[in-house]
Design an enzyme around this catalytic site. Sequence first.
Site, PDB file in Angstrom:
ATOM      1  N   GLU A  31       0.812  -1.221   0.000  1.00  0.00           N
ATOM      2  CA  GLU A  31       0.000   0.000   0.000  1.00  0.00           C
ATOM      3  C   GLU A  31       0.848   1.274   0.000  1.00  0.00           C
ATOM      4  O   GLU A  31       0.785   2.077   0.939  1.00  0.00           O
ATOM      5  CB  GLU A  31      -0.970  -0.022   1.186  1.00  0.00           C
ATOM      6  CG  GLU A  31      -1.964  -1.174   1.082  1.00  0.00           C
ATOM      7  CD  GLU A  31      -3.017  -1.189   2.183  1.00  0.00           C
ATOM      8  OE1 GLU A  31      -2.905  -0.385   3.129  1.00  0.00           O
ATOM      9  OE2 GLU A  31      -3.946  -2.000   2.089  1.00  0.00           O
ATOM     10  N   GLU A  42      -5.002  -8.278  -0.701  1.00  0.00           N
ATOM     11  CA  GLU A  42      -5.800  -8.206   0.527  1.00  0.00           C
ATOM     12  C   GLU A  42      -7.240  -7.957   0.117  1.00  0.00           C
ATOM     13  O   GLU A  42      -7.502  -7.150  -0.778  1.00  0.00           O
ATOM     14  CB  GLU A  42      -5.354  -7.051   1.446  1.00  0.00           C
ATOM     15  CG  GLU A  42      -3.959  -7.170   2.012  1.00  0.00           C
ATOM     16  CD  GLU A  42      -3.600  -5.990   2.913  1.00  0.00           C
ATOM     17  OE1 GLU A  42      -4.528  -5.230   3.296  1.00  0.00           O
ATOM     18  OE2 GLU A  42      -2.407  -5.817   3.214  1.00  0.00           O
TER      19      GLU A  42
END
Length: 676
Positions: free
Chosen positions: A285, A405
């Site tokens: 991220e 995810e």
Amino acid sequence: MKRRPTVLASVITAAVIGTGLAAVAPPASADTAGCSVSYAVQSRWPGGFTAQVSITNVGSPVSGWTLAFDFPDAGQRVSQGWSATWAQSGARVTAAGTGWNGSLGTNASTTIGFVGSWGASNPAPRSFALNGTACTGEVSPLPRDAMETVAAMQPGWNLGNSLDAIGADETAWGNPRVTETLLDHVRAQGFKSIRIPVTWSNRHGPAPDHTIDAAWLNRVREVVDWALADGFYVMINLHHDSWQWINTMPADRANVLDRYNALWSQLAGAFRDHSSRLVFESVNEPLFAGGSGDEQGYGLLDELNTSFHRLVRASGGANATRLLVLPTLFTNADQGRLDALKATFDRLRDPNLAATVHYYGFWPFAVNVAGHTRYDAAVEQDLVGTLERAHATFVTNGIPVILGEYGLLGLDHNRPGVLQRGEVLKFFEALGHHARSRNITTMLWDAGSFLNRTTLTWREPDLFAQIKSSWTARSGTASSDQVYVSRTGAITAESLTLTLNGTDFQGLRHGSTELVEGRDYTLSGTVLTLTAAAVTRLVGDRAHGVNTTVEARFSTGVPWRIGIISHDTPSLTDATGSTGSFAIPTEFRGDQLATMEAEYADGSNAGPHDWTSFKEFHATFQPDHGSGTILLKQALFDEVTDGAPVTLTFHFWSGARITYVVTKSGASVTGTANRS
């Protein structure tokens, strides 16, 4: 090593797996795996024995190997061994090659051994695996390209909040220490890959070398090796480093890049000779603080991804062709972020790369705000749009995609009630289908809310059953998984609308009893109706709450469980308190709170997120059914006008709506129930 006296004079060949040591495999190409093992008890005495294990690699050459097997009897233990590094957890035994025999070419063999103990019996292990490949004597092709590798990783699971935890050690965020038993259990649930997030921020030294702490690196290697021995594809990364120091790159580009390169240089060297089933992800991220916007972010991320690619490939060994995973900015699937990453792929022109994005649902639904309590068309559109954009940008161009995810932001076992169970099931059923139909590999984010790592049980078995089913098939659902029946009113027929998702309805079941169509229920198109007589029987004595459940069964997938619930209208009571602690005494009477609105007397919205009257569940309010209260949070009162009455409307899943007025005066709050 001094050996014990031989009690059993003859050598017992306890098991020969595959073709044994005499096997001579055909020349192995660069993308094959295979092995054979001979296991022999050399000597035995009361309570003890020695065994010899001979391994032949009949596949492609391996640099670094781990042999794994399970003892059939609970009393069998390895006490010491030779020619390998031996370890045992429960029944699982692993033996890792050492420096002198750590590499095995095609048809090369090595012999290792151990001293063991036994209890009631001493049977031979039934099967062996070398670097996760079953030792049958057969040569199996490994995935030939990135697309095949990523497909072989489906489905995947995240070891969240463990090696990525920030604190003293891997238990700092509440999960127990990772064990081989945990990984064995996850593998047994059907997962084929495991993402092991790792935070390195406080685990390495200062510039210029940024030397990784040896104990920490060894611990990460240990967990990786356990997972590989289990047969997992394994993905490691730089995890919370992304927001702890990598995010400062706009103002500190040179230092961040040097630190990033130093870490990946060390990691590439440490895992250079590991199995090709080990996968590297450049960063989790990625985000950049204080920059000029997305365009600058795209450039900085391209620089990190490109540097990562160059360093790993240059380190040689298995890293020359190892699958490398590159994220988008923020790891989301907005089209601009996808296009920027696609440009990096086009420039690198490396066939062993994959893209990754994350997905936690349509935000208003995922956190329960703005009245989005159900899996409706807006939620579905957001889900499908995300996966379709990733598919169109990458998969159709031969670049595999890993949903590294996924989950729902509000789904947390520490915050029950934020999301209604049936609506959660619909989300995961649909996500599995839409990802599968677009050839996107999914990796469930699990920080402990799905699998209880202490008991090794699923916190919600029905939810995991739905997730697992979605890997291969669709399941039917319905407009709700709840039928609310007034506890004191007349009992009538109750209807739900089925969503078949391409399945066929097979019937209704109550426990082990099949309900009878016509007598207990009717089906008109997709409208399923429980008859009044059936509802009367199912609610029993009509105690508040779930009286029983029935199952709608379909031709594929898992059944849809429907709770039959008796209720009365909830009752709220006047109260006083403070902005930091204000609880409304509540008799829920079998009902469940769905959401809450907050408005001033003129109809304008009150509280945070003033673009909607519906407030965020748990962030601003929270029911506590055990204590019989609805707690109003400080976050609500922080954005409420002093002295202005606020009308709260509580929406319950039965359909009941109850109003309640609160007025803040400084730090004090008074609450008045609606008397109408």
